[in-house]
Write an enzyme that holds these catalytic residues in place. Structure first.
Site, PDB file in Angstrom:
ATOM      1  N   ASP A  64       0.854  -1.192   0.000  1.00  0.00           N
ATOM      2  CA  ASP A  64       0.000   0.000   0.000  1.00  0.00           C
ATOM      3  C   ASP A  64       0.891   1.243   0.000  1.00  0.00           C
ATOM      4  O   ASP A  64       1.682   1.452   0.916  1.00  0.00           O
ATOM      5  CB  ASP A  64      -0.933  -0.003   1.218  1.00  0.00           C
ATOM      6  CG  ASP A  64      -2.083   0.987   1.061  1.00  0.00           C
ATOM      7  OD1 ASP A  64      -1.842   2.107   0.547  1.00  0.00           O
ATOM      8  OD2 ASP A  64      -3.213   0.642   1.436  1.00  0.00           O
ATOM      9  N   SER A 114      -6.896   4.176  -1.747  1.00  0.00           N
ATOM     10  CA  SER A 114      -6.694   2.727  -1.681  1.00  0.00           C
ATOM     11  C   SER A 114      -7.968   1.920  -1.917  1.00  0.00           C
ATOM     12  O   SER A 114      -7.884   0.720  -2.167  1.00  0.00           O
ATOM     13  CB  SER A 114      -6.127   2.340  -0.310  1.00  0.00           C
ATOM     14  OG  SER A 114      -4.856   2.892  -0.161  1.00  0.00           O
ATOM     15  N   HIS A 175      -9.896  -3.029   6.277  1.00  0.00           N
ATOM     16  CA  HIS A 175      -9.357  -1.821   5.648  1.00  0.00           C
ATOM     17  C   HIS A 175      -9.586  -1.856   4.135  1.00  0.00           C
ATOM     18  O   HIS A 175      -9.989  -2.874   3.581  1.00  0.00           O
ATOM     19  CB  HIS A 175      -7.865  -1.708   5.980  1.00  0.00           C
ATOM     20  CG  HIS A 175      -7.361  -0.304   6.014  1.00  0.00           C
ATOM     21  ND1 HIS A 175      -6.503   0.190   5.068  1.00  0.00           N
ATOM     22  CD2 HIS A 175      -7.611   0.710   6.868  1.00  0.00           C
ATOM     23  CE1 HIS A 175      -6.236   1.462   5.342  1.00  0.00           C
ATOM     24  NE2 HIS A 175      -6.893   1.801   6.431  1.00  0.00           N
ATOM     25  N   GLU A 334      -1.197  -7.980   1.940  1.00  0.00           N
ATOM     26  CA  GLU A 334      -0.999  -6.539   1.912  1.00  0.00           C
ATOM     27  C   GLU A 334       0.064  -6.089   2.918  1.00  0.00           C
ATOM     28  O   GLU A 334      -0.055  -6.346   4.119  1.00  0.00           O
ATOM     29  CB  GLU A 334      -2.305  -5.792   2.231  1.00  0.00           C
ATOM     30  CG  GLU A 334      -2.112  -4.297   2.076  1.00  0.00           C
ATOM     31  CD  GLU A 334      -3.192  -3.432   2.719  1.00  0.00           C
ATOM     32  OE1 GLU A 334      -3.276  -2.252   2.359  1.00  0.00           O
ATOM     33  OE2 GLU A 334      -3.930  -3.927   3.583  1.00  0.00           O
ATOM     34  N   ASP A 339       2.087   2.717   3.562  1.00  0.00           N
ATOM     35  CA  ASP A 339       1.239   3.892   3.358  1.00  0.00           C
ATOM     36  C   ASP A 339       1.142   4.751   4.621  1.00  0.00           C
ATOM     37  O   ASP A 339       1.228   5.972   4.566  1.00  0.00           O
ATOM     38  CB  ASP A 339      -0.148   3.397   2.933  1.00  0.00           C
ATOM     39  CG  ASP A 339      -1.126   4.509   2.671  1.00  0.00           C
ATOM     40  OD1 ASP A 339      -0.917   5.258   1.699  1.00  0.00           O
ATOM     41  OD2 ASP A 339      -2.101   4.644   3.441  1.00  0.00           O
ATOM     42  N   HIS A 343       2.208   8.631   5.188  1.00  0.00           N
ATOM     43  CA  HIS A 343       1.235   9.665   5.578  1.00  0.00           C
ATOM     44  C   HIS A 343       1.732  10.456   6.791  1.00  0.00           C
ATOM     45  O   HIS A 343       1.484  11.645   6.919  1.00  0.00           O
ATOM     46  CB  HIS A 343      -0.117   9.038   5.927  1.00  0.00           C
ATOM     47  CG  HIS A 343      -0.950   8.723   4.721  1.00  0.00           C
ATOM     48  ND1 HIS A 343      -1.241   9.648   3.743  1.00  0.00           N
ATOM     49  CD2 HIS A 343      -1.576   7.580   4.344  1.00  0.00           C
ATOM     50  CE1 HIS A 343      -2.002   9.082   2.812  1.00  0.00           C
ATOM     51  NE2 HIS A 343      -2.210   7.829   3.148  1.00  0.00           N
ATOM     52  N   ASP A 380      -0.936   0.072  -4.843  1.00  0.00           N
ATOM     53  CA  ASP A 380      -2.193   0.696  -5.262  1.00  0.00           C
ATOM     54  C   ASP A 380      -1.945   2.096  -5.817  1.00  0.00           C
ATOM     55  O   ASP A 380      -2.564   2.524  -6.773  1.00  0.00           O
ATOM     56  CB  ASP A 380      -3.214   0.703  -4.119  1.00  0.00           C
ATOM     57  CG  ASP A 380      -2.620   1.108  -2.782  1.00  0.00           C
ATOM     58  OD1 ASP A 380      -1.415   1.438  -2.711  1.00  0.00           O
ATOM     59  OD2 ASP A 380      -3.376   1.093  -1.792  1.00  0.00           O
ATOM     60  N   HIS A 456      -1.060  10.937  -1.098  1.00  0.00           N
ATOM     61  CA  HIS A 456      -0.657   9.982  -2.125  1.00  0.00           C
ATOM     62  C   HIS A 456      -0.040  10.718  -3.300  1.00  0.00           C
ATOM     63  O   HIS A 456      -0.238  11.912  -3.462  1.00  0.00           O
ATOM     64  CB  HIS A 456      -1.879   9.194  -2.616  1.00  0.00           C
ATOM     65  CG  HIS A 456      -2.503   8.356  -1.548  1.00  0.00           C
ATOM     66  ND1 HIS A 456      -3.727   7.749  -1.694  1.00  0.00           N
ATOM     67  CD2 HIS A 456      -2.068   8.027  -0.303  1.00  0.00           C
ATOM     68  CE1 HIS A 456      -4.007   7.068  -0.590  1.00  0.00           C
ATOM     69  NE2 HIS A 456      -3.028   7.228   0.278  1.00  0.00           N
TER      70      HIS A 456
HETATM   71 ZN    ZN Z   1      -3.008   6.208   2.062  1.00  0.00          ZN
END
Ligand code: ZN
Ligand code: NAG
Ligand code: NAG
Ligand code: NAG
Length: 526
Positions: A64, A114, A175, A334, A339, A343, A380, A456
């Site tokens: 991710d 995502s 998720h 995953e 990710d 972030h 993704d 992203h």
């Molecule tokens: Zn994200």
């Protein structure tokens, strides 16, 4: 022991002196580069003989937020953790023979999220951001646009073809990424009914946790976090008794108990910590529900191995359980918190997550065979993460660029974010990072624009593939093409014209299938 000592001596001997930049002595010799390139060429020529087998097993590794800059930086980190310069290191995914690019945009978003992307690479159709398992005709958060717009995933196609199926993630099992494999929901945040607006519940929309157990009731392996969404509201969590974690369900249902009861006459195990997971006798387990945290699992850098399994350990267990099915399996894995690290602007957390997913890819490769297993590794979407600054060979990936800014005369780290929480002014000017510990696990790299959450990125991501029909991932593709290739390779789903009658693979031989199943068992348990 002896081997380790030798390796250390060898690597010391082959390295340049103390002057920077450092690189192995052999790299000064053109013969070194020519020989390496020739070996690569030989391997490339062998790829002219395409692997057109039918894929018995399908594995999708989804990093991710693992954009290409993250892949490169993770590669360098992996090498540096082994004491090498890093750039020349090969990730497990680097060893895959075929690489393509995936265009990640959502139907309504240039820079994707995502949920819409998971619908693309799992269900084969592009969708709106924030929605899972529904087409672009469904509108985010509008319950009444769900009905009639559901799209099914390759996990379901695999199950319907008699394969075992599994989901392994470092995030909540509800998720965005995993949920598109089983749920049809106009809002990725509807984890349980506790997160849903009352009118959506009244209108008959189902929360994602419920759909995990009700839509495809026999998902063979489910592992990750997300206990909170399975237990009644106010019921305290098994691991954090009396602490801040409580169940979240308003309807009072206990989905774990329901799962256990429903599987009473089957070989099914619910586990919630690493010790329970690792002590399972996998030859005697057909179904696993592993929920290791109330919400997401901890970052790999902070994981307590006494409590939670690593992604690699979960993948190993999953393959050993799913691999018992003579019809094969589909497994979605995953690395979900690459990710999250980004972030938060915490590149070190993100990159260690990526290295751990790469380790899991290597383990999966040892437990399977490219003759009958198609493995795809992709992301993704990307992030506003990058690294640069003319760093010398072998520079710590978390280190500084070799020069200071010619504008503000201050140093800067190689890793920077385009936006995010790392933006910091001190007395009205950019912070002088020579006084901060920029190697800290939770250091937030500087960003150009202040944002509480880094965003992203919009550029294409890589798709690495190996095994049957891997060569069909070969160019610049729309992201939703991925499950079409995987289904074609396995002769599941709609596109089976190329397969022998009755859904069996072309050239299917029961004797060969039995032999292949036997070999798989030997590989898994010996
Ligand atoms: Zn994200
Ligand atoms: C669907 O619900 C929205 C509110 O969420 C409402 O504005 C709209 O009119 C509804 N559409 C239909 C066809 O019922
Ligand atoms: C949960 O606890 C809160 C606060 O103590 C209380 O207001 C609420 O009624 C409880 N909910 C349930 C379903 O027991
Ligand atoms: C940044 O901090 C270092 C270490 O305190 C100092 O030597 C340097 O002069 C500072 N640079 C600027 C431009 O303030």
């Amino acid at each position: 022991m002896k081997v380790t000592v030798l390796l250390i001596i060898c690597s010391c001997m082959s390295w340049g002196g103390l002057g920077k930049p450092q690189f192995p002595e052999q790299e000064k010799d053109p013969r070194f580069w020519n020989a390496w390139a020739q070996r690569t060429l030989e391997n490339a020529l062998k790829l002219q003989q395409l692997n057109q087998n039918t894929a018995k097993n399908l594995i999708l590794f989804l990093g991710d937020g693992m954009g290409i800059p993250t892949v490169t930086a993770a590669r360098i980190l992996k090498g540096q953790l082994l004491g090498h310069s890093g750039e020349e290191t090969q990730l497990e995914m680097d060893k895959f023979p075929f690489v393509a690019l995936s265009k990640t945009y959502n139907t309504d978003a240039q820079v994707a999220d995502s949920a819409g992307t998971a619908t693309a690479y799992l269900c084969g159709v592009k969708a709106n951001e924030g929605t899972v398992g529904v087409s672009a005709a469904a509108i985010r958060s509008q319950c009444n646009t769900t009905k009639g717009n559901e799209v099914t995933s390759i996990l379901r196609w695999a199950k319907e073809a008699g394969k075992s199926v599994g989901i392994v993630t470092t995030t909540r099992v509800t998720h965005a990424t995993p949920s598109a494999a089983y749920a049809h929901c106009v809002d990725r945040d509807w984890y349980s009914d506790g997160e849903m607006p009352a009118e959506a519940v009244r209108a008959g929309c189902k929360d994602i946790a419920r759909q995990l157990f009700e839509n495809i009731p026999d998902i063979d392996v489910i592992m990750g976090g997300g206990r909170k969404y399975m237990f009644p509201r106010n019921q305290s969590d098994v691991e954090y008794l009396g602490d801040k974690f409580f169940g979240g369900r308003k309807d009072g249902r206990n989905l774990v108990e329901e799962w256990t009861n429903q599987k009473k006459n089957k070989k099914a195990s619910y586990v919630w910590n690493r010790k329970e997971l690792m002590s399972l006798n996998l030859q005697n387990v057909d179904y696993i529900l592993g929920l290791f945290e109330p919400m997401d699992l901890s970052y790999e850098l902070e994981r307590d191995p006494k409590k939670d399994p690593s992604l690699t350990e979960m993948v190993e267990v999953a393959i050993k359980v799913l691999g018992k099915n003579p019809n094969g399996f589909y497994l979605l894995v995953e690395g979900g918190r690459i990710d999250h690290g980004h972030h938060e602007g915490k590149a070190k957390q993100a990159l260690h997550e990526a290295v751990e997913m790469d380790r899991a890819i290597g383990r999966a490769g040892q437990l399977t065979n490219i003759d009958d297993t198609l493995t795809v590794v992709t992301a993704d979407h990307s992030h506003m993460f990058n690294f640069g600054g003319y760093t010398p060979r072998g520079n710590s990936i978390f280190g500084m660029a070799p020069m200071s800014s010619d504008i503000d005369q201050k140093p800067f780290t190689a890793i920077l974010y385009g936006n995010g929480p790392g933006f910091k002014l001190v007395n009205g000017v950019r912070e002088n990072i020579s006084t901060v510990n920029y190697r800290d696990n939770n250091y937030q790299a500087q960003s150009a624009v202040p944002l509480s959450g880094e965003t992203h990125g919009g550029e294409d991501v890589a798709v690495f593939s190996k095994g049957p029909m891997a060569h069909l991932l070969h160019g610049v593709h729309e992201q939703n093409y991925i499950p079409h290739v995987m289904a074609y390779a396995a002769c599941i789903g709609q596109n089976r014209d190329h397969c022998a009658s009755s859904g069996g693979p072309s050239g299917f031989s029961p004797a060969l299938a039995t032999l292949s199943a036997l070999l798989t068992l030997v590989r898994l348990f010996c």
